[in-house]
Enzyme design. Structure first.
Site, PDB file in Angstrom:
ATOM      1  N   HIS A 136      32.101  58.824 -63.078  1.00  0.00           N
ATOM      2  CA  HIS A 136      33.170  59.326 -63.962  1.00  0.00           C
ATOM      3  C   HIS A 136      33.876  60.570 -63.422  1.00  0.00           C
ATOM      4  CE1 HIS A 136      31.963  56.562 -67.068  1.00  0.00           C
ATOM      5  NE2 HIS A 136      30.790  57.135 -67.267  1.00  0.00           N
TER       6      HIS A 136
HETATM    7  C1  ZL4 Z   1      24.863  64.450 -75.275  1.00  0.00           C
HETATM    8  O1  ZL4 Z   1      22.245  65.243 -77.671  1.00  0.00           O
HETATM    9  O2  ZL4 Z   1      31.380  59.851 -75.880  1.00  0.00           O
HETATM   10  C2  ZL4 Z   1      24.861  65.659 -74.560  1.00  0.00           C
HETATM   11  C3  ZL4 Z   1      25.751  63.424 -74.938  1.00  0.00           C
HETATM   12  C4  ZL4 Z   1      24.008  66.690 -74.935  1.00  0.00           C
HETATM   13  C5  ZL4 Z   1      22.378  67.705 -76.389  1.00  0.00           C
HETATM   14  C6  ZL4 Z   1      23.066  68.849 -77.119  1.00  0.00           C
HETATM   15  C7  ZL4 Z   1      24.494  68.699 -77.572  1.00  0.00           C
HETATM   16  C8  ZL4 Z   1      24.709  67.907 -78.805  1.00  0.00           C
HETATM   17  C9  ZL4 Z   1      24.899  62.063 -76.708  1.00  0.00           C
HETATM   18  C10 ZL4 Z   1      25.769  62.230 -75.650  1.00  0.00           C
HETATM   19  C11 ZL4 Z   1      26.132  67.390 -78.984  1.00  0.00           C
HETATM   20  C12 ZL4 Z   1      26.570  66.434 -77.926  1.00  0.00           C
HETATM   21  C13 ZL4 Z   1      27.889  65.744 -78.222  1.00  0.00           C
HETATM   22  N1  ZL4 Z   1      23.188  66.547 -75.994  1.00  0.00           N
HETATM   23  C14 ZL4 Z   1      28.509  65.095 -77.019  1.00  0.00           C
HETATM   24  C15 ZL4 Z   1      33.238  62.024 -76.625  1.00  0.00           C
HETATM   25  C16 ZL4 Z   1      32.043  62.789 -76.756  1.00  0.00           C
HETATM   26  C17 ZL4 Z   1      32.142  64.297 -76.728  1.00  0.00           C
HETATM   27  C18 ZL4 Z   1      30.791  64.897 -76.395  1.00  0.00           C
HETATM   28  O3  ZL4 Z   1      26.119  56.530 -67.567  1.00  0.00           O
HETATM   29  N2  ZL4 Z   1      29.763  64.477 -77.357  1.00  0.00           N
HETATM   30  C19 ZL4 Z   1      32.285  62.046 -75.585  1.00  0.00           C
HETATM   31  C20 ZL4 Z   1      29.488  60.138 -72.204  1.00  0.00           C
HETATM   32  C21 ZL4 Z   1      29.687  60.017 -73.699  1.00  0.00           C
HETATM   33  C22 ZL4 Z   1      31.405  60.871 -75.218  1.00  0.00           C
HETATM   34  C23 ZL4 Z   1      28.689  59.022 -71.634  1.00  0.00           C
HETATM   35  C24 ZL4 Z   1      27.865  58.061 -69.443  1.00  0.00           C
HETATM   36  C25 ZL4 Z   1      27.613  58.372 -67.981  1.00  0.00           C
HETATM   37  C26 ZL4 Z   1      27.283  57.176 -67.116  1.00  0.00           C
HETATM   38  C27 ZL4 Z   1      27.131  57.539 -65.632  1.00  0.00           C
HETATM   39  C28 ZL4 Z   1      28.506  59.243 -70.144  1.00  0.00           C
HETATM   40  N3  ZL4 Z   1      30.646  60.994 -74.134  1.00  0.00           N
HETATM   41  C29 ZL4 Z   1      30.990  62.359 -77.748  1.00  0.00           C
HETATM   42  C30 ZL4 Z   1      29.657  63.007 -77.354  1.00  0.00           C
HETATM   43  C31 ZL4 Z   1      23.094  65.373 -76.678  1.00  0.00           C
HETATM   44  C32 ZL4 Z   1      23.970  64.293 -76.341  1.00  0.00           C
HETATM   45  C33 ZL4 Z   1      23.996  63.067 -77.060  1.00  0.00           C
HETATM   46  C34 ZL4 Z   1      26.721  61.201 -75.298  1.00  0.00           C
HETATM   47  N4  ZL4 Z   1      27.835  61.396 -74.601  1.00  0.00           N
HETATM   48  C35 ZL4 Z   1      26.662  59.841 -75.567  1.00  0.00           C
HETATM   49  N5  ZL4 Z   1      27.758  59.236 -75.018  1.00  0.00           N
HETATM   50  C36 ZL4 Z   1      28.441  60.204 -74.424  1.00  0.00           C
HETATM   51  O4  ZL4 Z   1      28.304  56.198 -67.126  1.00  0.00           O
HETATM   52  C37 ZL4 Z   1      26.155  58.592 -65.327  1.00  0.00           C
HETATM   53 ZN    ZN Z   2      26.676  54.644 -68.002  1.00  0.00          ZN
END
Ligand code: ZL4
Ligand code: ZN
Ligand code: CA
Length: 372
Positions: A136
């Site tokens: 990403h």
């Molecule tokens: C977390 O519990 O959908 C990050 C991320 C950190 C701990 C503390 C913070 C709590 C779920 C995800 C709040 C976190 C909120 N912590 C994160 C639109 C979003 C904005 C950010 O496999 N919030 C963003 C990214 C995806 C979004 C997926 C996949 C990578 C890969 C290749 C990346 N982002 C919503 C989420 C948590 C967290 C809990 C999380 N983030 C789930 N999905 C996302 O393709 C390596």
């Molecule tokens: Zn992924």
């Protein structure tokens, strides 16, 4: 099942980095994988190398100087002030400025670049970097737990020596950063299989196919929840066949994101370890120089299982692997069965239920046929 020369890149420091308390991305999974690869006796069968770490200068072959400079200086303490001075390089909680974030990137990217150099030199048939696959990351911005795009840097290295590179991405998420980097060139074909529809990052529509000279050279296979081994295979194999026929790549980079496995904490697919590894076996059987990188994967024990098994597939020794796990440092994590397996669960395969997988297969194959 014939043998291949395999080079495995591993930096013993990589497992020590943490994205912070509660973050789902755990670099420790590379250490657990390495432990299993080791206890299965695979290390003497491969070239084990610790890659030279990528420098800021090398990273700037893709990323902007300002962004790389920022990453190389940011610490948990300075993140706020550096961000407030006009830069927005790390957006949201997905991409924290964790302790050692830049060093972590130098290891991940260093591995993929070294893998590309070794493949291009002809010294190996398959190169593996489980610390890579961070698909990403954008030119001037971190995204989705990815800061530096090791895949783009690796492909740029391959392009110095090879005319055409195929990128295949079986992570549950769309490989947007790699697609975007090569969206207007006909020298790299990108093909991502991913969950599409109310899911991060939101891109990867079947009609997004590249622009200008690159028209047709971005391939997107949008899928729905619960895809099983059989369904995945029924679209993966014909699509890859057709791509090989129309594109004839000189090398292949396969991103093996393990969040497409059943039971992943973030993913929503239903692949077993075998179904996931079938992609590695299928691509390997084409006898084209190949790089395997990691990617997503949030149920750590299953990530380690899959990447261990896929290392065995690279070596062509998967039939000899004992399904009962040998004793190892993390043995208790693998209970109650202590086996090298990821089993499917009882979720519905929406792709079959609503018939969408047949439409997707048909559409993508028709798009590829147009290119001949
Ligand atoms: C977390 O519990 O959908 C990050 C991320 C950190 C701990 C503390 C913070 C709590 C779920 C995800 C709040 C976190 C909120 N912590 C994160 C639109 C979003 C904005 C950010 O496999 N919030 C963003 C990214 C995806 C979004 C997926 C996949 C990578 C890969 C290749 C990346 N982002 C919503 C989420 C948590 C967290 C809990 C999380 N983030 C789930 N999905 C996302 O393709 C390596
Ligand atoms: Zn992924
Ligand atoms: Ca994908």
């Amino acid at each position: 099942m014939s043998k291949r020369r395999v080079t495995y890149y591993y930096d013993p420091d990589v497992g020590a980095y943490t994205y912070g308390f509660g973050h789902l991305m755990k670099p420790q999974r590379m250490r657990v994988t390495h432990e299993l690869v080791s206890v299965y006796g695979m290390l003497p069968k491969m070239h084990i190398l610790r890659a030279k770490r990528a420098t800021a200068e090398v990273m700037s072959r893709f990323h902007s100087d300002e962004y790389v400079h920022f990453l190389s200086r940011v610490t948990p303490e300075t993140a706020q002030e550096l961000t407030f001075h006009g830069s927005r390089f790390l957006v949201g909680d997905d991409n924290p400025a964790f302790e050692g974030v830049f060093e972590f990137c130098t290891i991940s990217a260093g591995g993929s670049i070294a893998a590309a150099q070794r493949l291009a030199s002809g010294a190996t048939d398959i190169a593996i970097n489980w610390a890579g696959g961070l698909h990403h990351a954008k030119k001037r911005e971190a995204s989705g737990f990815c800061y530096i795009n090791d895949i783009v840097l690796g492909i740029l290295e391959l392009l110095r020596w090879m005319p055409r590179v195929l990128y295949i991405d079986i992570d549950c998420h769309h490989g947007d950063g790699v697609e975007e980097a090569f969206y207007t060139t006909d020298r790299v074909m990108t093909c991502s299989f991913h969950k599409f529809g109310e899911y991060f990052p939101g891109t990867g529509n079947i009609n997004d196919r590249g622009r200008g000279k690159g028209r047709g050279y971005a391939v997107n296979v949008p899928l729905k929840d619960g895809i099983t081994d059989e369904t995945f295979r029924s679209v993966f194999e014909p699509v890859i066949d057709k791509i090989l026929e129309v594109f004839r790549p000189s090398a292949i980079v396969l991103q093996c994101g393990a969040d497409s496995l059943a039971g992943d904490r973030l993913g929503c697919f239903n692949l077993t370890m075998q179904g996931h590894a079938n992609c590695v076996q299928y691509v390997r059987s084409q006898n084209i120089p190949m790089i395997l990188v990691g990617g997503g994967g949030y149920t750590v024990k299953n990530v380690a299982r899959a990447w261990t098994y896929e290392t065995a597939c690279a070596l062509g020794i998967e039939k000899e692997i004992d399904p009962n796990l040998p004793w190892n440092e993390y043995f208790e994590w693998f209970g109650p069965r202590y086996r090298l397996e990821v089993v499917e669960n009882n979720m519905d395969d929406v792709n079959v239920k609503d018939g969408s997988v047949d439409d997707v297969r048909k559409t993508v194959l028709a798009q590829l046929s147009e290119m001949q």
